[in-house]
Design an enzyme around this catalytic site. Structure first.
Site, PDB file in Angstrom:
ATOM      1  N   LYS A  56      17.059  24.905  79.053  1.00 29.99           N
ATOM      2  CA  LYS A  56      17.523  24.530  80.385  1.00 29.99           C
ATOM      3  C   LYS A  56      17.528  25.738  81.335  1.00 29.99           C
ATOM      4  O   LYS A  56      17.300  26.866  80.917  1.00 29.99           O
ATOM      5  CB  LYS A  56      18.916  23.899  80.291  1.00 29.99           C
ATOM      6  CG  LYS A  56      18.941  22.616  79.443  1.00 29.99           C
ATOM      7  CD  LYS A  56      17.992  21.569  79.976  1.00 29.99           C
ATOM      8  CE  LYS A  56      18.155  20.198  79.347  1.00 29.99           C
ATOM      9  NZ  LYS A  56      17.921  20.134  77.906  1.00 29.99           N
TER      10      LYS A  56
HETATM   11  C1  LIG Z   1      18.002  14.163  80.516  1.00 27.65           C
HETATM   12  C2  LIG Z   1      18.808  14.783  79.416  1.00 27.65           C
HETATM   13  N1  LIG Z   1      20.066  14.355  79.201  1.00 27.65           N
HETATM   14  C3  LIG Z   1      20.833  14.891  78.239  1.00 27.65           C
HETATM   15  C4  LIG Z   1      20.383  15.894  77.424  1.00 27.65           C
HETATM   16  C5  LIG Z   1      21.256  16.424  76.334  1.00 27.65           C
HETATM   17  O1  LIG Z   1      21.579  17.777  76.531  1.00 27.65           O
HETATM   18  P1  LIG Z   1      22.191  18.631  75.342  1.00 27.65           P
HETATM   19  O2  LIG Z   1      21.059  19.131  74.514  1.00 27.65           O
HETATM   20  O3  LIG Z   1      22.916  19.771  76.033  1.00 27.65           O
HETATM   21  O4  LIG Z   1      23.128  17.777  74.581  1.00 27.65           O
HETATM   22  C6  LIG Z   1      19.088  16.378  77.606  1.00 27.65           C
HETATM   23  C7  LIG Z   1      18.565  17.459  76.749  1.00 27.65           C
HETATM   24  O5  LIG Z   1      17.411  17.753  76.651  1.00 27.65           O
HETATM   25  C8  LIG Z   1      18.269  15.817  78.626  1.00 27.65           C
HETATM   26  O6  LIG Z   1      17.013  16.242  78.831  1.00 27.65           O
END
Ligand SMILES: Cc1ncc(COP(=O)(O)O)c(C=O)c1O
Length: 385
Positions: free
Chosen positions: A184
């Site tokens: 990210k």
């Molecule tokens: C659109 C979206 N939502 C939620 C997430 C979940 O994030 P995390 O890996 O911090 O749980 C991601 C992760 O890639 C994502 O791309």
């Protein structure tokens, strides 16, 4: 081949962040503590949000945000098929039913013209994704949400630093969830954060993220703290650690600079590739916004390229360059097909785009020479002079 592998993403971690992590490790407090408290204050200030709740992932944030809204079994949550499984998993884990609305093929965000017809008596929440860091048209979205008295959870996993009409995502609206996963725009290793202006939601998430205990262990074990606590609901163990926050404090300081570099690289891709008929490039909406360019995602025109997206990704790898796939259409994974009856043909724009989308290398430390390597490899693969 002499060149090293160029990944599609790589975090940029400076010496100050490394020193802060080491200081944290030596400090005697590595779980949730003073550095989480500082990172939380920094996030509140940066995002201009009255409440920021740090967590161990955005997935945990989506889950708790939904639980904080007291959904009942069978309640419906509207979201997009162009997302990571975490978005739908959180809905299912909160006991609700995901209802999908196709994407706008230009912005790749949920098609707001189709949202109203998906609303039923059971709809409680709209959960849009700011895909790749491009904001959803939030004025239009909140007009619909207010008309039907629905809550909004913005999946802002891609959107830290994104602005909509000169306001940061997280500084207004109902609830937002950010991700600090290593690919990210800023990272804490793994991590996430929820912002909201709703005191009740904030209180509930702060309980749910740590066993339902009404104060964290830092307050209990620290000097002047008391060992006593109450458990007021059955909570989870989703709290962020000080080791993560040590990294986050310095990532946040660098975020605007990171996003600036992402913008420069995305602009340069756009400039160079706009004359290539092998690609359909990402489009921007008319409303004022600042794109976070978490991903640069052109769509492959297979008939011109004379190959499909998967073949293109393999060819890039053979040229020592990594690419990403964000995402396969989420409704076509077996669990969602089998449980909710989704099938091929349900969301034609998402299905078409998910067959053609590629994330090209894009990260703040990427040099112009590395971007040229990507362009040169594509010239070779497509036989472009
Ligand atoms: C659109 C979206 N939502 C939620 C997430 C979940 O994030 P995390 O890996 O911090 O749980 C991601 C992760 O890639 C994502 O791309």
């Amino acid at each position: 081949m002499t060149e090293t592998f160029l990944p599609f993403s790589r975090p940029s971690i400076n010496q100050e962040a490394i020193d802060e992590v080491v200081d944290c490790l030596k400090s005697g407090w590595i779980a949730t503590g003073p550095r989480v408290a500082q990172f939380t204050e920094d996030l509140k200030k940066y995002l201009n949000a009255p409440h920021a709740l740090t967590l161990m992932s955005a997935t945990g944030g989506l889950h708790l945000a939904l639980l904080a809204l007291d959904l009942k079994p069978g309640d419906e949550v509207i979201t997009t098929p162009l997302t990571f499984a975490a978005t739908l998993n959180a809905i299912v884990l909160a006991g609700a039913k995901p209802v999908l609305v196709d994407i706008d093929p230009k912005t790749l965000n949920i098609d707001l013209n189709q949202v109203e017809k998906a609303i039923t008596k059971k709809t409680r929440v709209i959960m849009p994704v700011h895909f790749a860091g491009l904001p959803v048209d939030l004025d239009a979205l909140y007009t619909i949400a207010n008309k039907y008295n629905l809550r909004v959870i913005e999946d802002a996993a891609h959107a830290i630093g994104t602005e909509y009409k000169n306001k940061k995502i997280g500084s207004f609206g109902d609830i937002q969830v950010f991700s600090f996963h290593p690919i990210k725009n800023m990272t804490t290793g793994e991590g996430g954060c929820v912002t909201t202006r709703d005191d009740v939601v904030a209180k509930k998430i702060s309980l749910l993220r740590f066993h339902g205990i009404d104060r964290d262990s830092w307050n209990r074990y620290g000097k002047g703290g008391t060992q006593d606590y109450e458990v007021v609901l059955p909570g989870f163990k989703y709290n962020m650690t000080d080791i993560q926050a040590a990294l986050g404090i310095h990532q946040l300081k660098a975020l605007d600079h990171f996003n600036q570099r992402r913008n420069e690289l995305a602009d340069r891709y756009h400039e160079i590739l706009s004359s290539w008929s092998q690609w359909t490039l990402p489009e921007r909406p008319d409303f004022q916004h600042k794109h976070a360019w978490h991903l640069y995602t052109p769509l492959l025109n297979e008939s011109v390229a004379k190959m499909n997206r998967d073949e293109f990704m393999i060819a890039m790898k053979e040229n020592n360059i990594g690419t990403g796939l964000h995402f396969r259409a989420v409704h076509l994974y077996p669990y969602y097909r089998d449980t909710f009856g989704f099938k091929l043909g349900d969301f034609p724009h998402a299905e078409n785009i998910c067959e053609r989308i590629v994330s090209l290398p894009l990260f703040p430390d990427m040099t112009t020479a590395e971007q040229d390597r990507v362009i040169d490899a594509m010239k070779k693969i497509f036989n472009v002079k």
